[in-house]
Design an enzyme around this catalytic site. Structure first.
Site, short mmCIF file in Angstrom:
data_model
loop_
_atom_site.label_atom_id
_atom_site.label_comp_id
_atom_site.label_asym_id
_atom_site.label_seq_id
_atom_site.Cartn_x
_atom_site.Cartn_y
_atom_site.Cartn_z
N ARG A 1 35.22 11.02 89.93
CA ARG A 1 35.05 10.88 91.39
C ARG A 1 33.75 10.16 91.76
O ARG A 1 33.15 10.45 92.81
CB ARG A 1 35.09 12.25 92.08
CG ARG A 1 36.41 12.97 91.89
CD ARG A 1 36.55 14.11 92.88
NE ARG A 1 37.65 14.99 92.52
CZ ARG A 1 37.71 16.28 92.84
NH1 ARG A 1 36.75 16.84 93.54
NH2 ARG A 1 38.75 16.99 92.49
N ARG B 1 33.53 9.90 97.92
CA ARG B 1 33.01 10.62 99.06
C ARG B 1 31.51 10.80 99.13
O ARG B 1 30.96 10.95 100.21
CB ARG B 1 33.72 11.98 99.15
CG ARG B 1 35.19 11.79 99.44
CD ARG B 1 36.06 12.88 98.87
NE ARG B 1 36.32 12.65 97.45
CZ ARG B 1 37.22 13.32 96.74
NH1 ARG B 1 37.91 14.28 97.29
NH2 ARG B 1 37.39 13.06 95.47
N ASP C 1 44.81 7.29 93.46
CA ASP C 1 44.96 8.75 93.40
C ASP C 1 46.15 9.07 92.51
O ASP C 1 47.05 8.24 92.32
CB ASP C 1 45.17 9.36 94.80
CG ASP C 1 45.02 10.88 94.74
OD1 ASP C 1 43.87 11.36 94.75
OD2 ASP C 1 46.04 11.59 94.65
N TYR D 1 51.82 19.83 92.36
CA TYR D 1 51.80 19.38 93.77
C TYR D 1 53.22 19.25 94.32
O TYR D 1 53.49 19.63 95.46
CB TYR D 1 51.07 18.04 93.90
CG TYR D 1 49.58 18.18 93.76
CD1 TYR D 1 48.82 18.79 94.75
CD2 TYR D 1 48.92 17.71 92.63
CE1 TYR D 1 47.45 18.93 94.61
CE2 TYR D 1 47.55 17.85 92.48
CZ TYR D 1 46.82 18.46 93.47
OH TYR D 1 45.47 18.61 93.34
O1 1CP Z 1 36.10 8.06 91.40
C1 1CP Z 1 37.06 8.28 92.12
O2 1CP Z 1 37.02 8.93 93.17
C2 1CP Z 1 38.32 7.63 91.65
C3 1CP Z 1 39.48 7.85 92.44
C4 1CP Z 1 40.22 9.17 92.38
C5 1CP Z 1 40.70 9.86 91.28
C6 1CP Z 1 40.44 9.60 89.82
C7 1CP Z 1 40.69 9.84 93.54
C8 1CP Z 1 40.38 9.45 94.91
N1 1CP Z 1 41.49 10.86 93.15
C9 1CP Z 1 41.52 10.92 91.78
C10 1CP Z 1 42.30 11.81 90.93
C11 1CP Z 1 42.82 13.07 91.48
N2 1CP Z 1 43.42 13.28 92.69
C12 1CP Z 1 42.88 14.27 90.76
C13 1CP Z 1 42.43 14.41 89.34
C14 1CP Z 1 40.95 14.44 89.25
C15 1CP Z 1 40.29 15.72 89.62
O3 1CP Z 1 40.65 16.76 89.06
O4 1CP Z 1 39.37 15.63 90.40
C16 1CP Z 1 43.47 15.24 91.56
C17 1CP Z 1 43.72 16.68 91.22
C18 1CP Z 1 43.81 14.60 92.78
C19 1CP Z 1 44.49 15.21 93.93
C20 1CP Z 1 43.65 15.11 95.13
N3 1CP Z 1 43.55 13.97 95.88
C21 1CP Z 1 42.77 16.06 95.66
C22 1CP Z 1 42.54 17.47 95.10
C23 1CP Z 1 43.25 18.48 95.94
C24 1CP Z 1 43.30 19.88 95.29
O5 1CP Z 1 44.36 20.25 94.78
O6 1CP Z 1 42.25 20.55 95.28
C25 1CP Z 1 42.14 15.49 96.76
C26 1CP Z 1 41.15 16.11 97.69
C27 1CP Z 1 42.64 14.15 96.88
C28 1CP Z 1 42.24 13.11 97.85
C29 1CP Z 1 41.34 12.08 97.31
N4 1CP Z 1 41.54 11.36 96.14
C30 1CP Z 1 40.53 10.44 95.99
C31 1CP Z 1 39.65 10.57 97.10
C32 1CP Z 1 38.43 9.72 97.34
C33 1CP Z 1 40.17 11.59 97.92
C34 1CP Z 1 39.62 12.07 99.24
C35 1CP Z 1 40.34 11.31 100.25
C36 1CP Z 1 39.77 11.39 101.59
O7 1CP Z 1 40.18 12.34 102.30
O8 1CP Z 1 38.97 10.54 101.91
#
Ligand code: 1CP
Length: 354
Positions: free
Chosen positions: A37, A41, A86, A161
């Protein structure tokens, strides 16, 4: 340049990078660092370019994806970029009605609970995600010798999910299907394995130098259940991309008891969260694999001196490893001070310079 020469240029230029060398367990000039990540954010420049653009839409705009992926490379000097996307993007691309809700995460309009629901999951074709191929072509041209990591969600985490309909803490519906209708479960994770493998193939074909399979929530499972109900599907994904010879990283949270099995599934690099020190993790994983991790992401909220002490502990535990990629034990938290991340990259590079 043609797509194929882009792809070769990207991978050839990155071939001798510290990150790829560490993944291959070769000697490195310094321990490579990147952060899960990192592209997102915690960065003000990220929040600025994302303003008013919904998350899933931003993943479909190649210029924006390129800019966001490059931001942490420019700012922190990390040793690898991770593709901004994502884990639910391939599901959206095959027509699953889902959205990423701010402050919540992925939300699925009609959860998958029955065999009829399963029919909604068709195979993913490269033409479903042209924006991924385009963005990776642009990125590898810009990144030069910095490797790009592609990624996907593992079948279990994606299934959670789809079945729960959104984030969960207990995975009750997911486990109800796994235990109650094992044939439906196996058909679901098998389909997801094909979709995930196709999504990783698109990224590698476009020029990604390594891939990470995120099984973020697999830690909810006991080892026997992981081995029986999940590992075959994840192994299918790793097998499907083996021919490319790019390093394959396998990561989950709370997976201390699963580390051996996660390596056995076919990974070249096993990601470790902060709960198991790396010298113990290497005993659990066994020889022939590199490790990635594992500073607790909340340590970055402590003063600089404490961050350095905890980093020294991670590096000391990693001293006997054949290959070590420094990372956090899970993703960067949104309220992390970006300067603390930049300092951490510098610190690891200095402490491990050879
Ligand atoms: O560096 C990076 O941010 C790269 C991009 C990236 C990656 C690798 C995003 C952007 N998401 C992910 C993978 C991801 N997405 C995972 C696996 C990694 C981890 O465990 O952290 C998972 C579980 C998700 C699912 C997801 N998408 C969640 C988690 C929800 C939960 O179950 O708790 C969330 C909050 C998102 C949204 C998301 N994905 C990425 C961003 C920047 C965001 C936030 C979006 C926003 O609201 O701006």
């Amino acid at each position: 340049m043609s797509e194929r020469s882009h792809q070769q240029t990207g991978r050839t230029a990155a071939h001798d990078s510290a990150f790829l060398r560490a993944c291959r367990r070769e000697p490195v000039p310094h321990t490579p660092v990147w952060f899960m990540r990192q592209a997102g954010r915690s960065l003000p420049e990220y929040r600025k370019v994302r303003e008013g653009i919904p998350m899933l839409e931003s993943c479909m705009r190649p210029e924006l994806v390129t800019e966001i992926t490059l931001q942490p490379v420019r700012r922190h000097g990390v040793d690898a970029a991770i593709f901004f996307s994502d884990i639910v993007v391939p599901l959206k691309a095959i027509g699953v009605d889902l959205d990423i809700k701010p402050g919540v995460g992925p939300v699925v309009a009609e959860p998958i609970r029955t065999r009829a629901d399963l029919e909604r999951l068709r195979p993913l074709e490269p033409t479903d995600v042209p924006y991924v191929t385009e963005a990776i072509g642009m990125l590898t041209a810009e990144l030069g010798a910095t490797p790009l990591i592609g990624f996907a969600g593992a079948p279990f985490t994606l299934a959670s999910y789809l079945i729960e309909g959104g984030p969960s803490r207990t995975y009750e519906n997911t486990k109800a299907m796994m235990y109650g209708d094992p044939q439906l479960w196996v058909d679901l994770v098998d389909r997801l394995a094909d979709i995930t493998a196709a999504f990783l193939r698109v990224q590698i074909e476009a020029g990604a130098s390594a891939v990470q399979l995120f099984d973020s929530w697999a830690g909810a499972l006991a080892p026997a259940d992981y081995r029986r109900h999940v590992m075959p599907a994840s192994a299918k994904v790793f097998d499907a991309v083996a021919e490319y010879g790019v390093p394959r990283i396998h990561f989950g949270v709370g997976t201390g008891e699963l580390l051996g099995l996660m390596g056995e599934a076919g990974a070249d690099v096993v990601g470790v969260d902060w709960r198991v020190p790396l010298d113990e993790a290497v005993r659990r994983v066994g020889p022939g694999k590199a490790l990635q991790g594992n500073l607790d992401p909340t340590v970055l909220f402590a003063p600089r001196q404490a961050v350095e002490t905890k980093t020294d502990e991670v590096l000391a535990a990693a001293a006997g490893l054949e290959g070590h990629v420094f990372n956090l034990g899970h993703g960067v938290m949104p309220t992390t001070d970006p300067d603390a991340l930049t300092r951490l990259v510098e610190y690891v590079h200095e402490r491990t310079a050879r």
